[in-house]
Write an enzyme that holds these catalytic residues in place. Structure first.
Site, PDB file in Angstrom:
ATOM      1  CE  LYS C  78      -3.972   2.049   2.487  1.00 30.05           C
ATOM      2  NZ  LYS C  78      -4.852   1.959   3.673  1.00 30.05           N
ATOM      3  CB  SER C 158      -8.183   3.891   2.589  1.00 34.59           C
ATOM      4  OG  SER C 158      -7.361   3.212   3.532  1.00 34.59           O
ATOM      5  CB  SER C 182      -8.689   1.201   5.544  1.00 32.14           C
ATOM      6  OG  SER C 182      -9.355   2.442   5.461  1.00 32.14           O
TER       7      SER C 182
END
Ligand SMILES: [Mg+2]
Ligand SMILES: [Zn+2]
Lengths: 484, 95, 494
Positions: C78, C158, C182
């Site tokens: 990420k 997210s 997330s």
């Protein structure tokens, strides 16, 4: 020793509280492993944490906590075994995180009290509100470029103790005495070097004025007050400014003002002031700081004798005046030096020599006590020579001067130069006889009632003995011979 | 509670985010709605409840006072938008 | 032999050990998949060169018998984890071009165990969002489509890029971060498994902060076992993070015994919210039956303050964020507006650098902390947070884990829910409470809705008890037999 400001409407009282920022004596920063040494090339003592790079996190330096606790104990304050780090949010180029990690609601040190000594010999107690730990900001350099400010983060993240006083201070003299006393205590504790020139200690002064015993007035906070002299001057200026303002029918604005050490005035920092709202909240990167009371007690065991304790001991044990004791304890090294000199000797005589002779000659030669060519042991020996009548006080001054330049021991100089006091009565008697024989007119005049001539005879004898004759013996013999 | 334009403007200035009038107008109802939503917390009885700042149940270890970081000006300055002689540079700060 | 990209991490490790293929071949297969599916926009920065170099080094280590626990496994990272020498953006314009000179602890640990990095995945800007539509670098497209409908769906957020990349078989696993859901919500939307461990289990050092008291790194993979493998490598005490716990990391893999006989599973009644889609309640019921059939007991428990979790979260997270994001000021790194006045520079830098959602949250957070509102909003939220946390601890006196749906819906279309921030926030209604309490939670794909979209179930455990969470999740995984494949993957295979 409150000092009044005379206004057109009468006398005004000054109410002063101080916030002192003291950089903690430690190797590394409050929350990072970067060095704290003064004067390095820009941005070389900066870790990624100090530069607030994304994802960087603070880790508390345990020595800073210990130093804060030591200081709190030295200020006679309450130590809080639970305290909380909070973020103080504001934007400034030398504040990389966009917030300063400080303590707000739960500081590590709570209320305390210290004693300050005033020039008239009186003593006053000043309350300590709190002491908290916080990060220093970096340094902005404004004078390198017409349109730019340069930012050096070397100081960013250095550990500070902010020491806040109660508004118990009521004159410029008290304020400087307070600042000096705090500095002295921190130096004794070795928790801050107290070096105001290098910015290790900085003061903000909160000032308001009121009619005697009246309601507290609106205060202004004066920043950038970085010497004892500036403290004195800024209070004088600001108190007068406020009195004039009020008497002119205007109001004092609660604001931050900057001390201008060149123009000798305070001026509003309203540009920086606009709508400050620091939005303090507990720093979620740091859990509350807790420790055991037993650890505090352990630290307490290691505290040195503090200035006030030392001063009272000197007054009691050595029968020194408050003033002399105060001069001697002003620095821990000076007090230690004095005690070494006085060890087993005439303590009052030792105090005189340290204060008047040694500190004087050091000052004249621009040397610190640490640089003194005369060690405490050497000065002690000199004093012993005076006490046992080996040399006179007058000769001792010459010996002292010689010691200062050569570094030799007193006894060596006395030997080499044959300065040993003559106490042998027959030897002195011979000189006395000689002097009287050489000055028959004066002898006659003395005997005829000119008493003042006695000093002349003493002087002549001393001169002939090259100052080595014991003055007591000279007096006694002269009196005997002249009255016969 | 709905936020007026002045409040939104003040918050934007505290947060150092420039907003045009149009943006302020657009932001106003959105923020008001969110504030209105979180205001339901007022319904909860929190008498005698201590605030919880962090859930983690540990005593953090502190750092020893040793210099083991810094001395990396190259890394610190690597991403600087403007740098002169080892300094970060910003528009002049007017005091 | 099946395609290399179809393998699980566990089977790939066996294949590498048996010399069925090399780490370079494995990396190349995934690099190809990344190129083929670039339309998903799952990556902000692709790093095929780094992947191949790491894979070569991995092959050498394996040849000399020095292979680590994840040696040669291609992962996606990420883009919130700072990676040394590789651009890290947090999905924001304000960090465009930012090249960290340091490696986050989490990625360092993965690399120390031999993992290979394919690239940095797309995400909601500063991890603020539930649909991956707030990224400056464009939307991520969910590899799943509704049956007979080509509409692009969100992967959730997210960590949308990570979830999409794992679901699309571009990588074998990925890192994520979870502040309010997330990891779990995008795992549910993308039909894969994702775990958020206990707050304090993984170091936050080097991970761009959103809300410090909530942010926790975690993993995505296609099986529970693979998640356990990744999490084992990522976890552990870090002296650089004062909130990281000095606790031994259990062998998460060993927890996957499949034996949950005698375990008590709590079913929180407050999670039966009004308007919950029938398919989701049905799935939840099925999950309960599965666990009972495996020998667990289920009981109803109460988490009375659940209703206030979202409101609590939307005070605390923005408050912390408003302060955490103050460092993005154009002075030391990142975007800077060319202005001659300092205040203009700050305000325009931040106006240009941050997107709308980030601005909204900074504004809310600033407001909640400002004088006059601090007690009413921030302190109040912290008090309710304690009540929420206590709810869980009381429930765990009666049960060993909780079972809930992960999200109130399946993946929605890109652009949906955009008009109303509150509607968007409701996505996290089932994940936020556990985040506030710092508890470990996992989402496991457990079925599909009538349109063929995956739905997840969530298992929440006691603090530091990821083992039970993984164990129960393993049982759900076994019984759910989720074998659906996203349409884009099917298409690529065809
Ligand atoms: Mg202050
Ligand atoms: Zn301060």
């Amino acid at each position: 020793m409150a000092q009044m400001v005379q206004g057109e409407t009468g006398d005004w009282e000054i109410v002063i509280g101080m916030e002192i920022h003291a950089q903690i004596s430690v190797e590394s920063k409050l929350f990072s492993g970067a060095s704290t040494t003064f004067g390095a090339a820009p941005n070389t003592q900066v870790s990624l944490v100090d530069a607030a790079m994304p994802g960087m996190l603070p880790v508390l330096n345990e020595k800073c906590v210990e130093q804060a606790v030591r200081t709190g104990l030295g200020l006679g304050s309450k130590i809080n075994t639970y305290s909380v780090f909070a973020r103080k949010n504001y934007f400034y180029p030398d504040l990389p995180q966009g917030y300063q990690i400080s303590q707000f609601e739960d500081p590590i040190v709570g209320k305390g009290e210290i004693e300050i000594d005033l020039p008239d010999g009186s003593v006053k107690n000043i309350g300590i509100t709190r002491l908290h730990l916080e990060q220093d900001a970096g340094k902005s350099v404004h004078d390198q470029h017409p349109k730019k400010t340069y930012v050096d983060l070397n100081r960013s993240g250095c550990a500070l103790m902010e020491i806040v006083s109660e508004p118990d201070i009521s004159s410029p003299e008290e304020a400087t005495a307070y600042l000096s006393k705090i500095r002295m205590i921190l130096r004794y504790l070795e928790t801050c070097d107290g070096n105001m020139d290098e910015g290790s200690m900085r003061a903000d002064v909160n000032i308001s004025v009121r009619k005697l015993g009246g309601e507290l007035g609106t205060r202004a906070e004066i920043k950038n007050v970085n010497s004892l002299k500036a403290v004195q001057q800024c209070i004088e200026f600001e108190a007068r400014r406020q009195v004039d303002l009020i008497e002119d029918g205007q109001a004092v604005v609660q604001e931050t003002r900057l001390w201008d050490p060149v123009k000798l005035e305070t001026r509003s920092m309203r540009s920086k002031e606009e709508a400050h709202d620091y939005r303090y909240f507990p720093d979620p990167d740091l859990l509350p700081l807790t420790f055991e009371q037993s650890w505090v007690d352990e630290i307490k065991q290691t505290l040195p004798e503090l200035p006030d304790q030392k001063k009272h001991r000197f007054m009691n044990d050595f029968s020194l005046s408050r003033y002399d004791a105060g001069v001697l304890i002003a620095e821990r090294s000076r007090a230690d030096y004095y005690e070494d000199v006085a060890q087993g000797r005439d303590a009052k005589l030792a105090a005189n020599w340290v204060i008047n002779e040694l500190l004087g000659i050091l000052r004249k030669n621009d040397k610190t006590l640490e640089e003194s060519p005369i060690s405490a042991e050497q000065l002690g020996e000199l004093i012993a020579l005076i006490s046992d009548d080996t040399i006179s006080g007058k000769i001792a001054k010459d010996v002292f001067a010689e010691m200062f330049t050569s570094g030799k021991n007193a006894a060596t100089i006395v030997d080499e130069k044959g300065l040993k006091q003559v106490t042998d009565t027959s030897a002195i008697e011979a000189i006395v006889d000689e002097v009287l024989a050489e000055n028959p007119d004066n002898v006659e005049a003395y005997k005829g009632g000119k008493d003042k001539l006695f000093g002349f005879f003493v002087g002549q004898v001393m001169k002939k003995s090259q100052g080595k004759a014991n003055p007591g013996a000279v007096n006694k013999l002269l009196k005997e011979k002249l009255s016969s | 509670m709905s936020l007026d334009k002045e409040s939104v403007k003040k918050v934007a200035s505290l947060a150092r985010i420039r907003m045009s009038d149009e943006e302020l107008e657009r932001m106003m109802p959105q923020l008001s709605k969110i504030i209105g939503f979180v205001e339901q917390l007022a319904e909860v009885n929190t008498d005698n409840v201590e605030p919880l700042a962090n859930v983690v149940d540990i005593t953090p270890e502190l750092r020893k006072d040793v210099v083991n970081d810094g001395d990396c000006a190259d890394k610190v300055l690597k991403n600087a938008p403007e740098e002169i002689q080892g300094y970060f540079v910003v528009p002049k700060v007017v005091e | 032999m099946s395609k290399l990209t179809d393998l699980t991490i566990a089977s790939a490790l066996t294949g590498l050990e048996n010399k069925d293929f090399t780490a370079v071949e494995l990396a190349q297969a995934h690099i190809d998949a990344m190129a083929e599916q670039s339309n998903l926009n799952a990556f902000i920065t692709e790093t095929p060169d780094i992947a191949l170099k790491q894979a070569e080094a991995s092959d050498k280590r394996r040849a000399s018998g020095d292979a680590g626990a994840l040696d040669g496994i291609p992962l996606a990272i990420k883009d919130l984890f700072c990676t040394n020498g590789v651009q890290t953006t947090a999905g924001s314009h304000i960090l465009e071009g930012f090249i960290p000179q340091y490696e986050s602890t989490v990625t360092q640990k993965l690399f120390d165990d031999g993992a290979v990095m394919l690239g940095k995945t797309n995400l909601d800007e500063f991890a603020m969002g539930s649909s991956n539509t707030t990224s400056y670098y464009g939307n991520v497209i969910n590899p799943w489509k509704r049956d007979g409908d080509d509409t692009d769906l969100t992967p959730g957020g997210s960590s949308g890029g990570s979830a999409a990349a794992v679901a699309a078989k571009i990588c074998m696993g990925a890192t994520g971060t979870d502040t309010g859901g997330s990891i779990r919500q995008p795992a549910s939307f993308c039909g894969i498994t994702g775990i958020k461990p206990t707050y304090g289990r993984c170091s936050r050092w080097g991970t761009v902060a959103f809300a410090s008291s909530l942010d926790q790194a975690g993993t995505f993979a296609r099986t529970v076992e693979d998640n356990a493998l990744l999490l084992r490598s990522m976890s552990g005490h870090d002296p650089k993070d004062s909130t990281s716990a000095n606790k031994d990391v259990p062998d998460f893999l060993a927890a996957l015994t499949g034996d949950i006989k005698g375990k008590v599973i709590g079913i929180p009644k407050e999670y039966r919210v009004d308007g919950m889609p029938e398919e989701i309640s049905a799935l939840w019921q099925r999950g309960i039956k599965w666990l009972e059939s495996a020998g667990a007991t289920t009981i109803e428990v109460s988490l009375p303050h659940t209703h206030y979790a979202l409101a609590t979260y939307y005070v605390i997270a923005p408050a912390e964020a408003s302060s955490n994001l103050a460092r993005y000021d154009g002075v030391r790194f990142g975007h800077r507006a060319k202005e001659d006045d300092l205040t203009d520079m700050y305000e325009i830098t931040r106006a240009e650098g941050f997107g709308d959602e980030v601005k909204r949250r900074i504004m809310i957070g600033t407001y909640a902390l400002s004088s006059g509102y601090y007690d009413a909003y921030y302190i109040k939220a912290q008090k309710v947070r304690r009540l929420i946390s206590q709810d869980f601890l009381s429930a765990f006196e009666k049960c060993d884990a909780l079972l809930t749906p992960t999200a109130p819906s399946a993946a929605f279309a890109i652009g949906e829910n955009e008009d109303d921030p509150i509607k968007m926030y409701l996505n996290d209604v089932f994940t936020v409470p556990a985040s506030l309490a710092g508890l470990p939670g996992i989402s496991i794909p457990a079925g599909v809705d009538s349109q063929g979209l995956p739905l997840g179930l969530q298992v929440i455990g006691r603090p530091w008890d990821e083992e039970t969470v993984l164990k129960v999740a393993g049982v759900v995984e076994n019984l759910a037999q989720f074998t659906y494949v996203p349409q884009t993957v099917k298409k690529a295979a065809a």
